[in-house]
Design an enzyme around this catalytic site. Structure first.
Site, short mmCIF file in Angstrom:
data_model
loop_
_atom_site.label_atom_id
_atom_site.label_comp_id
_atom_site.label_asym_id
_atom_site.label_seq_id
_atom_site.Cartn_x
_atom_site.Cartn_y
_atom_site.Cartn_z
CG ASN A 289 -0.37 0.72 2.40
OD1 ASN A 289 -0.45 1.95 2.50
ND2 ASN A 289 0.24 -0.03 3.32
CG PHE B 162 -0.63 9.18 7.15
CD1 PHE B 162 -0.50 7.83 7.36
CD2 PHE B 162 0.26 10.03 7.80
CE1 PHE B 162 0.49 7.32 8.18
CE2 PHE B 162 1.26 9.53 8.63
CZ PHE B 162 1.38 8.18 8.82
CB SER C 265 3.63 5.66 7.36
OG SER C 265 3.19 5.59 6.01
CG ASN D 248 3.02 4.46 1.97
OD1 ASN D 248 3.85 4.12 1.13
ND2 ASN D 248 2.25 3.60 2.61
CB THR D 249 4.00 10.56 5.23
OG1 THR D 249 2.61 10.22 5.24
CG2 THR D 249 4.14 12.05 5.46
CE LYS E 54 2.17 -0.07 13.02
NZ LYS E 54 0.79 -0.27 12.55
CG ASN F 65 4.00 1.13 9.64
OD1 ASN F 65 3.32 0.66 8.74
ND2 ASN F 65 3.78 2.33 10.16
#
Length: 339
Positions: free
Chosen positions: A108, A112, A172, A174-175, A214, A243
């Protein structure tokens, strides 16, 4: 059995469309059906909270807290919602969610996507669920890294009265640049300021809400020790490991393997479990570990406890196994050795 029948239909849909359908169905079930109590045959106390069982839902499935009551009917010992940011944001362009069924994996790059913290707070207030609820908080994409604390502080302040614990998501992939907050002076500064904010809010509300951090599976031994030292130094209440991974070592050659984003599910199990084991050694029981990453059966859940976790969380495994995975993992972790 019902999920076995529904899965072919869900897998015939685009992955994100299937996810949205699942959330809508759980939302409807939560509204239409009466509440039911969670199996508390093996309760455990962690971070000063009483968990009916050791098996929880990881953040990411219900980003906005829209389906809390429906999820509560599945038997989880605790539910974590989010990641939520101060302001609504659409996330990355679609498609951004990909199944790798050959290895029970998911990639993925959602970014967010969420409706913002005010919408989440409204959803929590509307829910009937009275169990352990974690809220996972992050920063908006447009917020400069040097101002990240402001976003985490605002989210913490708004969810504090309603959360059982709050997770600081710095892992994450993805940021952009978010993972920089996991190391060195950035992590030290963020944890120190958030710990002070936690104490201020505890005094204001007359209740102490634990903070967890996390982290990613893509850490070397030195980084893990550095994080463990920071967690102890700032008296953080727990750590979630882990994560998603940016590694593609376990999925080379598979369709979608080259898609950008975080890889979860069975391919991350070994790396994630290794981080749990190293953290457990570094922390020496000073704070609890919640293990997430690659749990696709009861054996995997048990393995996380055996290397030092106190609790486990599911997400990607549910996509492939359905709700039956929850009961299987509860049975496998019942009367687990103390950690």
């Amino acid at each position: 059995m019902l999920y076995d029948l529904a899965r072919p239909l869900l897998f015939s849909l685009d992955a994100e469309t299937a996810h949205e359908l699942a959330i809508a169905s759980l939302n409807l079930a939560g509204r239409a059906l009466p509440t039911c109590s969670t199996d508390a045959s093996d309760p455990v106390e962690v971070m000063g909270l009483r968990f009916p069982n050791r098996v929880g839902l990881a953040a990411g499935l219900d980003k906005n807290g829209e389906a809390i009551d429906g999820l509560a009917r599945l038997g989880f010992g605790f539910i974590e919602i989010g990641t939520v940011t101060p302001r609504p944001q659409p996330g990355n362009p679609r498609p951004r969610l990909f199944r790798l069924p050959e290895v029970k994996g998911i990639i993925n790059r959602m970014g967010f996507n969420n409706h913002g913290v005010d919408a989440m707070v409204a959803n929590i207030r509307a829910a009937k669920f009275k169990g352990v609820l974690g809220v996972n908080i992050g920063k908006n994409l447009t917020t400069p890294l040097e101002n990240a604390f402001d976003d985490y502080r605002l989210c913490l302040e708004k969810v504090y009265p309603l959360a059982s614990y709050v997770t600081i998501n710095v892992s994450s992939p993805n940021t952009k640049n978010l993972r920089q907050l996991q190391g060195g002076s950035e992590l030290d500064d963020l944890l120190g300021r958030l710990k002070a904010e936690q104490q201020r809010l505890a005094d204001q509300h007359g209740r102490y809400v634990p903070l967890t951090l996390k982290i990613a599976p893509d850490l070397d031994a030195a980084q893990i020790i550095e994080i463990a030292d920071a967690l102890r130094r700032h008296r953080i209440d727990g750590v979630i490991a882990t994560n998603t991974t940016v590694s593609r070592e376990k999925v080379q050659g598979l369709r979608y393997a080259e898609q950008q984003g975080g890889l979860s599910g069975a391919p991350v199990f070994e790396a994630s479990t290794a981080v749990v084991a190293q953290l457990a050694q570094a922390l020496a029981g000073e704070l609890p570990i919640i293990a997430a990453g690659g749990i696709t059966d009861g054996r995997c859940a048990r393995a996380k406890l055996e290397v030092g976790a106190a609790l486990v969380q599911l997400y990607s495994g549910l996509i492939y196994r359905g709700p039956g995975l929850i009961g299987e993992c509860i049975r496998a972790t019942t009367e687990a050795p103390a950690t």
